[in-house]
Write a protein that holds these residues in place. Structure first.
Motif, PDB file in Angstrom:
ATOM      1  N   ALA A  55       3.509  55.936  23.031  1.00 59.02           N
ATOM      2  CA  ALA A  55       2.521  56.440  23.991  1.00 59.02           C
ATOM      3  C   ALA A  55       3.148  57.506  24.870  1.00 59.02           C
ATOM      4  O   ALA A  55       4.375  57.612  24.982  1.00 59.02           O
ATOM      5  N   THR A  56       2.295  58.301  25.489  1.00 59.65           N
ATOM      6  CA  THR A  56       2.754  59.301  26.450  1.00 59.65           C
ATOM      7  C   THR A  56       1.823  59.284  27.653  1.00 59.65           C
ATOM      8  O   THR A  56       0.618  59.046  27.512  1.00 59.65           O
ATOM      9  N   VAL A  57       2.395  59.498  28.846  1.00 53.88           N
ATOM     10  CA  VAL A  57       1.617  59.493  30.083  1.00 53.88           C
ATOM     11  C   VAL A  57       1.728  60.878  30.706  1.00 53.88           C
ATOM     12  O   VAL A  57       2.838  61.381  30.938  1.00 53.88           O
ATOM     13  N   ILE A  58       0.595  61.484  30.994  1.00 49.39           N
ATOM     14  CA  ILE A  58       0.545  62.843  31.527  1.00 49.39           C
ATOM     15  C   ILE A  58      -0.245  62.833  32.836  1.00 49.39           C
ATOM     16  O   ILE A  58      -1.306  62.204  32.927  1.00 49.39           O
ATOM     17  N   THR A  59       0.316  63.498  33.848  1.00 51.33           N
ATOM     18  CA  THR A  59      -0.382  63.580  35.137  1.00 51.33           C
ATOM     19  C   THR A  59      -1.209  64.862  35.180  1.00 51.33           C
ATOM     20  O   THR A  59      -0.761  65.937  34.769  1.00 51.33           O
ATOM     21  N   VAL A  60      -2.422  64.726  35.706  1.00 48.66           N
ATOM     22  CA  VAL A  60      -3.332  65.871  35.834  1.00 48.66           C
ATOM     23  C   VAL A  60      -3.786  65.929  37.289  1.00 48.66           C
ATOM     24  O   VAL A  60      -4.382  64.966  37.797  1.00 48.66           O
ATOM     25  N   PRO A  61      -3.548  67.045  38.008  1.00 53.44           N
ATOM     26  CA  PRO A  61      -3.985  67.135  39.408  1.00 53.44           C
ATOM     27  C   PRO A  61      -5.490  67.397  39.503  1.00 53.44           C
ATOM     28  O   PRO A  61      -6.045  68.184  38.726  1.00 53.44           O
TER      29      PRO A  61
ATOM     30  N   GLY B   3      -6.944  63.895  43.982  1.00 54.50           N
ATOM     31  CA  GLY B   3      -5.583  63.380  43.827  1.00 54.50           C
ATOM     32  C   GLY B   3      -5.184  63.372  42.345  1.00 54.50           C
ATOM     33  O   GLY B   3      -6.042  63.398  41.448  1.00 54.50           O
ATOM     34  N   PRO B   4      -3.900  63.354  42.070  1.00 57.68           N
ATOM     35  CA  PRO B   4      -3.457  63.378  40.673  1.00 57.68           C
ATOM     36  C   PRO B   4      -3.773  62.059  39.974  1.00 57.68           C
ATOM     37  O   PRO B   4      -3.727  60.994  40.579  1.00 57.68           O
ATOM     38  N   VAL B   5      -4.086  62.160  38.710  1.00 57.29           N
ATOM     39  CA  VAL B   5      -4.341  60.967  37.909  1.00 57.29           C
ATOM     40  C   VAL B   5      -3.361  60.948  36.741  1.00 57.29           C
ATOM     41  O   VAL B   5      -2.931  61.992  36.237  1.00 57.29           O
ATOM     42  N   ALA B   6      -2.979  59.733  36.326  1.00 54.78           N
ATOM     43  CA  ALA B   6      -2.072  59.548  35.188  1.00 54.78           C
ATOM     44  C   ALA B   6      -2.898  59.112  33.996  1.00 54.78           C
ATOM     45  O   ALA B   6      -3.573  58.082  34.041  1.00 54.78           O
ATOM     46  N   VAL B   7      -2.842  59.902  32.957  1.00 49.11           N
ATOM     47  CA  VAL B   7      -3.619  59.639  31.744  1.00 49.11           C
ATOM     48  C   VAL B   7      -2.651  59.147  30.657  1.00 49.11           C
ATOM     49  O   VAL B   7      -1.686  59.822  30.325  1.00 49.11           O
TER      50      VAL B   7
ATOM     51  N   PRO C 107      -4.604  56.259  39.146  1.00 49.36           N
ATOM     52  CA  PRO C 107      -4.040  57.197  40.118  1.00 49.36           C
ATOM     53  C   PRO C 107      -2.540  57.386  39.883  1.00 49.36           C
ATOM     54  O   PRO C 107      -1.845  56.459  39.477  1.00 49.36           O
ATOM     55  N   ALA C 108      -2.066  58.570  40.135  1.00 51.51           N
ATOM     56  CA  ALA C 108      -0.635  58.861  39.975  1.00 51.51           C
ATOM     57  C   ALA C 108      -0.002  59.070  41.340  1.00 51.51           C
ATOM     58  O   ALA C 108      -0.615  59.619  42.255  1.00 51.51           O
ATOM     59  N   GLY C 109       1.249  58.610  41.485  1.00 52.26           N
ATOM     60  CA  GLY C 109       1.994  58.843  42.720  1.00 52.26           C
ATOM     61  C   GLY C 109       1.565  57.988  43.877  1.00 52.26           C
ATOM     62  O   GLY C 109       1.771  58.359  45.038  1.00 52.26           O
ATOM     63  N   GLN C 110       0.966  56.833  43.627  1.00 53.96           N
ATOM     64  CA  GLN C 110       0.556  55.949  44.716  1.00 53.96           C
ATOM     65  C   GLN C 110       1.757  55.146  45.217  1.00 53.96           C
ATOM     66  O   GLN C 110       2.634  54.748  44.446  1.00 53.96           O
ATOM     67  N   ALA C 111       1.817  54.923  46.537  1.00 55.77           N
ATOM     68  CA  ALA C 111       2.861  54.072  47.112  1.00 55.77           C
ATOM     69  C   ALA C 111       2.658  52.648  46.620  1.00 55.77           C
ATOM     70  O   ALA C 111       1.524  52.225  46.373  1.00 55.77           O
ATOM     71  N   PRO C 112       3.745  51.864  46.460  1.00 56.27           N
ATOM     72  CA  PRO C 112       3.620  50.503  45.933  1.00 56.27           C
ATOM     73  C   PRO C 112       2.624  49.635  46.680  1.00 56.27           C
ATOM     74  O   PRO C 112       1.941  48.823  46.086  1.00 56.27           O
ATOM     75  N   ALA C 113       2.528  49.773  48.027  1.00 58.33           N
ATOM     76  CA  ALA C 113       1.645  48.904  48.804  1.00 58.33           C
ATOM     77  C   ALA C 113       0.246  49.483  48.969  1.00 58.33           C
ATOM     78  O   ALA C 113      -0.623  48.866  49.565  1.00 58.33           O
ATOM     79  N   ALA C 114       0.029  50.697  48.482  1.00 60.41           N
ATOM     80  CA  ALA C 114      -1.277  51.331  48.687  1.00 60.41           C
ATOM     81  C   ALA C 114      -2.306  50.729  47.751  1.00 60.41           C
ATOM     82  O   ALA C 114      -2.000  50.373  46.626  1.00 60.41           O
TER      83      ALA C 114
END
Length: 204
Positions: free
Chosen positions: A155-161, A165-169, A185-192
């Motif tokens: 598999a591959t994971v690609i971020t799209v802005p 907010g950016p999403v990870a596909v 969502p991409a780049g989210q803080a662990p507690a968010a």
């Protein structure tokens, strides 16, 4: 002295016996002389041949073999990362970007929206999004270039802005084609809290 020489010259003629002895001696002398003459060139030829044979040695020192060690190559593990194929395939980036553009259109009715995203989806995600209300999608446009986030052998994971907010596909290859299997969502803080990218159906 002259008388003695004359006697020697007349001696072979005194009798048939003397003549025969003289003739035999002459023949022996001629035969011996012939052998000496014939032997000299042969000896010279053999000496020349021996000299040529005994010339400078052309033996070369053993060279290191340039043939690749097939056994070593076959048993040496490859140093290429297992995700190299996925990371180098630009088709995965194009599919991820195309999917997010079709997904981030909250102004469409559900039928049109589903029709737009369907070609990009793997069957499980297609079923999960089949009852989604597009009005709840938290983005309306792609705002930049997609980038590879990570890749594995499968598999591959690609971020799209996007403007939300950016999403990870996440994509997987199926029959030589990339299909989207997840979006988050991409780049989210662990507690968010994680935003809902696959909103609930309309009316709930």
């Amino acid at each position: 002295m002259s008388t003695r020489r004359d006697e020697l010259l007349r001696w072979p003629l005194w009798s048939w016996r003397n003549f025969s002895v003289t003739t035999a001696v002459v023949l022996l002398l001629l035969a011996g002389l012939g052998r000496v003459v014939n032997t000299a060139p042969a000896a010279t030829h053999r000496a020349a041949g021996a000299t040529a044979t005994a010339g400078p040695s052309t033996t070369l020192p053993p060279q290191a073999s340039t043939t690749p060690d097939v056994t070593a190559s076959a048993t040496t593990p490859s140093t290429a990362p297992p995700d190299a194929a996925a990371a180098s395939d630009p088709a995965a980036t194009r599919v991820a970007t195309g999917f997010v553009r079709a997904w981030a259109r909250p102004g469409l009715d559900q039928g049109t929206w589903l029709h737009g995203i369907q070609p990009f989806l793997a069957p499980p995600l297609a079923r999960a999004l089949s009852s989604t209300d597009p009005a709840q999608v938290p983005a309306s446009a792609v705002t930049g270039e997609a980038r590879l986030l990570r890749a594995t052998a499968t598999a591959t994971v690609i971020t799209v802005p996007t403007d939300g907010g950016p999403v990870a596909v996440t994509l997987r290859s199926s029959a030589g084609r990339w299909k989207v299997t997840d979006i988050e969502p991409a780049g989210q803080a662990p507690a968010a809290p994680t935003p809902a990218l696959t909103p609930s159906t309309a009316g709930h």
